[in-house]
Design a protein around this motif. Structure first.
Motif, PDB file in Angstrom:
ATOM      1  N   ILE A  74      -1.743   2.575  11.928  1.00  0.00           N
ATOM      2  CA  ILE A  74      -1.146   4.024  11.229  1.00  0.00           C
ATOM      3  C   ILE A  74      -2.512   5.021  11.474  1.00  0.00           C
ATOM      4  N   THR A  75      -3.648   4.755  11.328  1.00  0.00           N
ATOM      5  CA  THR A  75      -4.577   5.746  11.505  1.00  0.00           C
ATOM      6  C   THR A  75      -4.714   6.066  13.124  1.00  0.00           C
ATOM      7  N   ALA A  76      -4.776   5.368  13.996  1.00  0.00           N
ATOM      8  CA  ALA A  76      -4.785   5.572  15.392  1.00  0.00           C
ATOM      9  C   ALA A  76      -3.462   6.419  15.761  1.00  0.00           C
ATOM     10  N   TYR A  77      -2.204   5.956  15.079  1.00  0.00           N
ATOM     11  CA  TYR A  77      -1.147   7.080  15.480  1.00  0.00           C
ATOM     12  C   TYR A  77      -1.517   8.384  15.085  1.00  0.00           C
ATOM     13  N   HIS A  78      -2.061   8.783  14.098  1.00  0.00           N
ATOM     14  CA  HIS A  78      -2.437  10.344  13.645  1.00  0.00           C
ATOM     15  C   HIS A  78      -3.364  10.658  14.551  1.00  0.00           C
ATOM     16  N   LYS A  79      -4.492   9.764  15.216  1.00  0.00           N
ATOM     17  CA  LYS A  79      -5.392  10.333  16.165  1.00  0.00           C
ATOM     18  C   LYS A  79      -4.566  10.535  17.490  1.00  0.00           C
ATOM     19  N   ALA A  95      -7.683   1.151  -2.692  1.00  0.00           N
ATOM     20  CA  ALA A  95      -7.591   0.795  -1.399  1.00  0.00           C
ATOM     21  C   ALA A  95      -8.556  -0.237  -1.013  1.00  0.00           C
ATOM     22  N   GLY A  96      -8.403  -1.204  -0.205  1.00  0.00           N
ATOM     23  CA  GLY A  96      -9.520  -2.191   0.146  1.00  0.00           C
ATOM     24  C   GLY A  96      -9.308  -3.528  -0.622  1.00  0.00           C
ATOM     25  N   GLN A 140     -11.579   4.764   6.620  1.00  0.00           N
ATOM     26  CA  GLN A 140     -10.612   5.674   6.510  1.00  0.00           C
ATOM     27  C   GLN A 140      -9.147   4.937   6.663  1.00  0.00           C
ATOM     28  N   ALA A 141      -9.171   3.873   7.531  1.00  0.00           N
ATOM     29  CA  ALA A 141      -7.966   3.154   7.810  1.00  0.00           C
ATOM     30  C   ALA A 141      -7.607   2.510   6.667  1.00  0.00           C
ATOM     31  N   HIS A 142      -8.595   1.875   5.622  1.00  0.00           N
ATOM     32  CA  HIS A 142      -8.185   1.177   4.324  1.00  0.00           C
ATOM     33  C   HIS A 142      -7.626   2.442   3.609  1.00  0.00           C
ATOM     34  N   ILE A 143      -8.146   3.601   3.441  1.00  0.00           N
ATOM     35  CA  ILE A 143      -7.111   4.560   2.750  1.00  0.00           C
ATOM     36  C   ILE A 143      -5.714   5.060   3.207  1.00  0.00           C
ATOM     37  N   LEU A 144      -5.671   4.992   4.777  1.00  0.00           N
ATOM     38  CA  LEU A 144      -4.322   5.460   5.400  1.00  0.00           C
ATOM     39  C   LEU A 144      -3.585   4.260   5.301  1.00  0.00           C
ATOM     40  N   ALA A 145      -4.033   3.167   4.755  1.00  0.00           N
ATOM     41  CA  ALA A 145      -2.908   1.990   4.681  1.00  0.00           C
ATOM     42  C   ALA A 145      -1.736   2.491   3.700  1.00  0.00           C
ATOM     43  N   HIS A 146      -2.080   3.584   2.987  1.00  0.00           N
ATOM     44  CA  HIS A 146      -0.987   3.967   2.087  1.00  0.00           C
ATOM     45  C   HIS A 146       0.097   4.745   2.763  1.00  0.00           C
ATOM     46  N   PHE A 183      -1.048   5.146  -6.547  1.00  0.00           N
ATOM     47  CA  PHE A 183      -0.702   4.230  -5.470  1.00  0.00           C
ATOM     48  C   PHE A 183      -1.304   2.983  -5.331  1.00  0.00           C
ATOM     49  N   ILE A 184      -0.688   1.768  -4.979  1.00  0.00           N
ATOM     50  CA  ILE A 184      -1.554   0.655  -5.056  1.00  0.00           C
ATOM     51  C   ILE A 184      -0.774  -0.078  -3.753  1.00  0.00           C
ATOM     52  N   PRO A 185      -1.488  -0.458  -2.770  1.00  0.00           N
ATOM     53  CA  PRO A 185      -0.954  -0.939  -1.468  1.00  0.00           C
ATOM     54  C   PRO A 185      -0.244  -2.249  -1.764  1.00  0.00           C
ATOM     55  N   ASP A 186       0.632  -2.680  -0.799  1.00  0.00           N
ATOM     56  CA  ASP A 186       0.950  -3.947  -0.649  1.00  0.00           C
ATOM     57  C   ASP A 186      -0.134  -4.812  -0.483  1.00  0.00           C
ATOM     58  N   PHE A 187      -0.057  -6.167  -1.125  1.00  0.00           N
ATOM     59  CA  PHE A 187      -1.051  -7.063  -0.715  1.00  0.00           C
ATOM     60  C   PHE A 187      -1.356  -7.426   0.737  1.00  0.00           C
ATOM     61  N   GLN A 188      -0.586  -7.291   1.486  1.00  0.00           N
ATOM     62  CA  GLN A 188      -1.199  -7.495   2.919  1.00  0.00           C
ATOM     63  C   GLN A 188      -1.904  -6.360   3.587  1.00  0.00           C
ATOM     64  N   TYR A 189      -1.517  -5.315   2.945  1.00  0.00           N
ATOM     65  CA  TYR A 189      -2.535  -3.797   3.444  1.00  0.00           C
ATOM     66  C   TYR A 189      -3.657  -3.701   2.780  1.00  0.00           C
ATOM     67  N   CYS A 190      -4.052  -4.616   1.485  1.00  0.00           N
ATOM     68  CA  CYS A 190      -5.242  -4.479   0.745  1.00  0.00           C
ATOM     69  C   CYS A 190      -6.392  -4.714   1.742  1.00  0.00           C
ATOM     70  N   THR A 191      -6.447  -6.284   1.898  1.00  0.00           N
ATOM     71  CA  THR A 191      -7.554  -6.812   2.727  1.00  0.00           C
ATOM     72  C   THR A 191      -7.291  -6.182   4.115  1.00  0.00           C
TER      73      THR A 191
END
Ligand code: KG4
Ligand code: ZN
Length: 333
Positions: free
Chosen positions: A309-314, A268-269, A112-118, A293-301
Motif C-alpha cells: 500500500i505504501t509502494a502504491y502511493h510512491k 500500528a506495529g 512508514q509502512a506500519h502506519i500506512l497499513a491503516h 483506528f486499530i489495524p486488523d491482526f494480520q496487518y499489525c505484525t
C-alpha cells in the motif's frame, strides 16, 4: 491497472503481497520458528530462512491474487530499518525480479509502512492523524500529514515497547516471542495487583529500561522469599506488567493528541496486536472523543500488504529507486 508485487523481509517474517490499484489482493507470510530456541531473533538464521522462503511465498502471493506474473507493473521492497542480512535477501530478490521483467523498483520505509497499513482496509483515518507505532524495534509517536509526509514527534530513548514485552516475558520464563504469550496469560489476571513504576520522561518520549530493571529486581526479591512466586502469580504479573507498559504508551499518546489538537488517533506495529492496548485505546478514544483506528491482526505484525500500500502511493508519484539501492539498517519515518 497498476499491479505491484511487494516484499517484506526486514526481520524474521518473509512476506509477499500483490496490490492492484491500491487494493491488497493477497498477503502471504512465512514466519520463522527457528528463533524460539535462542530466545530472540538469530540474524544469521533469519537470512537463511528468508532465502528458503522467498520464492514459495512470492509464488503463493501471485497465485492467490489471481494476477499474472507478466502483468506486474512494479516491484516494491523494504529498504529498512531492519536486520542487514534479512533486508539483503528481499532487496536482492526484488532487484532480480525487476531486472528480468524490466520493471521499476520501489523502496519502502518499514515504519512508514506500519502506519500506512491503516489504508489497506476501512475505516481509514483522515489526515492529519496521530499514530503510535509500537514494534519490536521502535516506539514512536508520528504526526501523519499525508501518505508520505510524516513528522516524528516522540520516540523511545532506549528499549522499544515490544522489547519491553519480550524481555519481561523472558523474566517470567515464557518462550520467545513472549509478547503474545504474556498478553494471553494477562486475560485472567488483576492489572492492579502489582504497581510498576511510570518513567519520568519529558513530553512524548518513552523509556522502558528502568521499568525492565524494576521488574527484574521485584521478581528476584520475591523469588528469594518464595521460589514458586512466579508460577503462583503468573496471570497477575502478566496483567500488571501489560497494564504498566500500555498505560505509559496511551498516556503519552493522549498528551500528544491534546497538545496537537488531533482527534484521529491510530496504533500500528506488532504491539498493536496486544489486546490490552487495543482496549485501552478504545477507552481513551471514547473518553476524549477521538476516532480510533486499530489495524486488523494480520496487518499489525510484519507483512507485505503494508509495503504494497505504501509502494502504491510512491508508484503514483513515480518515486522509483535504481538498481544500486542498498539496505538501510536505520531510517527515520
Ligand atoms: O512489528 P513487528 O511484527 O516486528 C518489528 O518490526 O519489530 O513487532 C514485533 C513485536 C515483538 O516484540 C512481539 O512480542 C510484539 O511485537 N507483539 C506483542 C503482541 N504481538 C506481537 N506484544 C504484546 N502483545 C501482543 N499480543
Ligand atoms: Zn515491523
Amino acid at each position: 491497472m497498476d499491479i505491484i508485487l511487494a516484499i517484506e523481509s526486514s526481520c524474521d517474517d518473509t512476506s509477499a503481497a500483490i496490490c492492484v490499484d491500491g487494493k491488497v489482493l493477497s498477503n502471504v507470510t512465512a514466519s520463522q520458528a527457528v528463533h524460539a530456541a535462542y530466545g530472540g531473533v538469530f540474524p544469521e538464521y533469519a537470512s537463511r530462512a528468508h532465502m528458503v522462503n522467498i520464492i514459495p511465498v512470492v509464488d503463493a502471493a501471485i497465485k492467490q491474487s489471481g494476477v499474472l506474473k507478466e502483468d506486474i507493473n512494479a516491484v516494491a521492497f523494504t529498504r529498512g530499518p531492519g536486520l542487514i542480512g534479512s533486508l539483503h535477501v528481499g532487496i536482492a530478490f526484488a532487484k532480480g525480479f525487476a531486472l528480468v521483467h524490466d520493471l521499476p523498483l520501489i523502496e519502502v520505509n518499514h515504519m512508514q509502512a506500519h502506519i500506512l497499513a491503516h489504508f489497506i482496509e476501512e475505516p481509514k483515518p483522515a489526515f492529519p492523524f496521530l499514530c503510535l507505532t509500537v514494534s519490536g524495534g521502535h516506539t514512536q509517536i508520528v504526526l501523519v500529514h499525508d501518505y508520505l509526509e510524516m513528522e516524528l514527534i516522540g520516540e523511545t530513548q532506549d528499549d522499544a515497547a515490544g522489547e519491553a514485552y519480550d524481555k519481561a516475558a523472558k523474566m517470567l520464563g515464557l518462550t520467545y516471542p513472549g509478547g503474545p504469550m504474556l498478553d494471553k496469560l494477562a486475560h485472567t489476571g488483576d492489572p492492579h495487583k502489582y504497581e510498576f513504576p511510570f518513567p519520568a520522561i519529558a513530553k512524548y518520549g518513552f523509556s522502558f529500561s528502568g521499568l525492565k530493571t524494576s521488574i527484574l529486581y521485584f521478581l528476584q526479591k520475591q523469588t528469594a522469599l518464595n521460589p514458586t512466586f512466579i508460577e503462583e502469580n503468573m496471570p497477575d504479573l502478566c496483567a500488571s506488567i501489560q497494564y504498566r507498559i500500555n498505560s505509559i504508551l496511551v498516556s503519552k499518546l493522549s498528551k500528544a493528541a491534546k497538545d496537537y489538537h488531533i482527534k484521529e488517533v491510530a496504533i500500528a506495529g506488532g504491539v498493536s496486536a496486544n489486546s490490552g492496548l487495543r482496549a485501552m485505546l478504545a477507552d481513551a478514544g471514547a473518553k476524549n472523543n477521538w476516532n480510533t483506528f486499530i489495524p486488523d491482526f494480520q496487518y499489525c505484525t510484519d507483512n507485505a500488504g503494508m509495503i504494497a500500500i505504501t509502494a502504491y502511493h510512491k508508484f503514483l508519484r513515480k518515486d522509483f529507486s535504481n538498481q544500486s539501492v542498498e539496505p538501510e539498517v536505520r531510517m527515520d519515518v
